[in-house]
Design an enzyme around this catalytic site. Sequence first.
Site, short mmCIF file in Angstrom:
data_model
loop_
_atom_site.label_atom_id
_atom_site.label_comp_id
_atom_site.label_asym_id
_atom_site.label_seq_id
_atom_site.Cartn_x
_atom_site.Cartn_y
_atom_site.Cartn_z
N GLY A 89 -3.85 -8.70 13.95
CA GLY A 89 -3.60 -8.32 12.56
C GLY A 89 -4.89 -8.09 11.79
O GLY A 89 -4.92 -8.18 10.57
N ASP A 119 -5.78 -0.58 5.49
CA ASP A 119 -6.74 -0.94 6.52
C ASP A 119 -7.98 -0.04 6.43
O ASP A 119 -9.11 -0.51 6.52
CB ASP A 119 -6.10 -0.81 7.92
CG ASP A 119 -4.76 -1.53 7.98
OD1 ASP A 119 -4.53 -2.40 7.13
OD2 ASP A 119 -3.94 -1.21 8.86
N TYR A 124 8.05 -2.48 11.38
CA TYR A 124 7.21 -2.07 10.25
C TYR A 124 7.77 -0.77 9.64
O TYR A 124 7.97 -0.67 8.43
CB TYR A 124 5.76 -1.85 10.74
CG TYR A 124 4.82 -1.40 9.65
CD1 TYR A 124 4.02 -2.32 8.97
CD2 TYR A 124 4.73 -0.06 9.28
CE1 TYR A 124 3.16 -1.91 7.96
CE2 TYR A 124 3.88 0.35 8.26
CZ TYR A 124 3.10 -0.57 7.62
OH TYR A 124 2.25 -0.16 6.61
N ASP A 160 0.82 -1.23 0.00
CA ASP A 160 0.00 0.00 0.00
C ASP A 160 0.85 1.27 0.00
O ASP A 160 0.68 2.14 -0.85
CB ASP A 160 -1.06 -0.01 1.12
CG ASP A 160 -0.52 -0.17 2.53
OD1 ASP A 160 0.68 -0.42 2.69
OD2 ASP A 160 -1.34 -0.03 3.48
C1 GLA Z 1 -0.51 -3.09 8.29
C2 GLA Z 1 -0.60 -1.64 7.85
C3 GLA Z 1 -1.13 -1.54 6.42
C4 GLA Z 1 -0.31 -2.42 5.46
C5 GLA Z 1 -0.15 -3.83 6.05
C6 GLA Z 1 0.83 -4.68 5.25
O1 GLA Z 1 -1.77 -3.66 8.34
O2 GLA Z 1 -1.45 -0.93 8.73
O3 GLA Z 1 -1.11 -0.20 6.00
O4 GLA Z 1 0.92 -1.83 5.17
O5 GLA Z 1 0.32 -3.81 7.39
O6 GLA Z 1 0.37 -4.92 3.97
#
Ligand code: GLA
Length: 394
Positions: free
Chosen positions: A133, A181, A230, A39
């Site tokens: 998640g 998300d 992350y 994203d």
């Molecule tokens: C988390 C982040 C999203 C995306 C995912 C991995 O959920 O909040 O923005 O980057 O990880 O795809």
Amino acid sequence: MNPRLPDAVCRQHSAHFGRPPQCMAYAPGRVEILGNHTDYNGGLALAAAIDAGICAAVSRQPAPRANFLAMDLDETAELALPAAGPGQTDPAGNPLPHWARYIAGVAHGLPAGVGAQGGFDISFSGDIPRGAGLSSSAALAVASALALAALTDEKIPPLDLARLCQRAENEFAGARCGLLDQLSSLFGAVNALAAIDFQTLAARSIPLPGAVVCLIADTGVRHALAESAYNDRRHQCEAAARFCAGALGRPIKNLRDVTPAEFERLAPLMDAAAARRARHVFEENQRVQAAIAALERGALADFGQLMFASHQSSRDNFENSCPELDHLVEQARQLPEVIGARLSGGGFGGSVVVTAPPDAAPEITATLQNSFQNRFQRPCPVRAIKPSAGARLL
Ligand code: GLA
């Protein structure tokens, strides 16, 4: 949505604040089906809004402050209005609890600035397992933003609302997440996946055949460093994009502006770790395109293989897996009924998503749970989710 949720929130809001809610909104969590860490790289993803979410209720109150009630945690917080910005403490000088920062960020980002005409009370409750998640934090931000925008009569287009919630998470909660998300929570549809292009922010629905159920197996791993890991991955992707811009001599906003052929030419010249991260992103984009085509022609086995390949790339190239996630995917791969399996979301813990025919779900669930228990000496909750409608005012 659990049909009892709005009533319960309405009742508790009235009892706690002494006023009934004037506006209520619901936002679902999401499951990422394919397209991992694409994203914020302007790439492609397939996701679904799930049948669990957060319901937020708001009412006005005369003083220029906001009172927050997290019903499930039985915690409260308070904020002077207008919201000052990231790092704002409560009126006693204490830092806001983590959950309250999402609402503070939303209140700060609303166009007219809530608080101009007095303040508000907000309460929320939900049924998304936290830390699994499934994006309970984005659901909280989206539900709060929808309810508060309605309270202040703001008409906010969905993409602007998604960006506002993303800023709340980036600036107030410290996670540099992309828009996956928020957009999946907003654009979810019953029995369908949202195919999102983060270059254009266009989303379309891809029907999920009735012959597929999504199981979410939660490793229970909540990595304390997941947020910084992350952010670190995001940084490496940006470094790869900057390297490409320099080598190609043209402006590159993100990795999507680099063609796969250009990447192959430049990869050997780049820092090796940055090249592996970028390779994951390029290949995920290709897998999402292939998965959409596979779903459209009903080729479920091909779709499943793309999920397995995605996990392998997370494990080896993006290095955002962990032994518990790898174990579940490996076990799932050995079950002939399983269509596909991979880690879902940011990684470093959280959940695996498994796709399977509905009648095989009970046996797959039992097998995964037993093998996880044997290997890690603790249970692994597995739940079936239904791709569901997106966020809305109630
Ligand atoms: C988390 C982040 C999203 C995306 C995912 C991995 O959920 O909040 O923005 O980057 O990880 O795809």
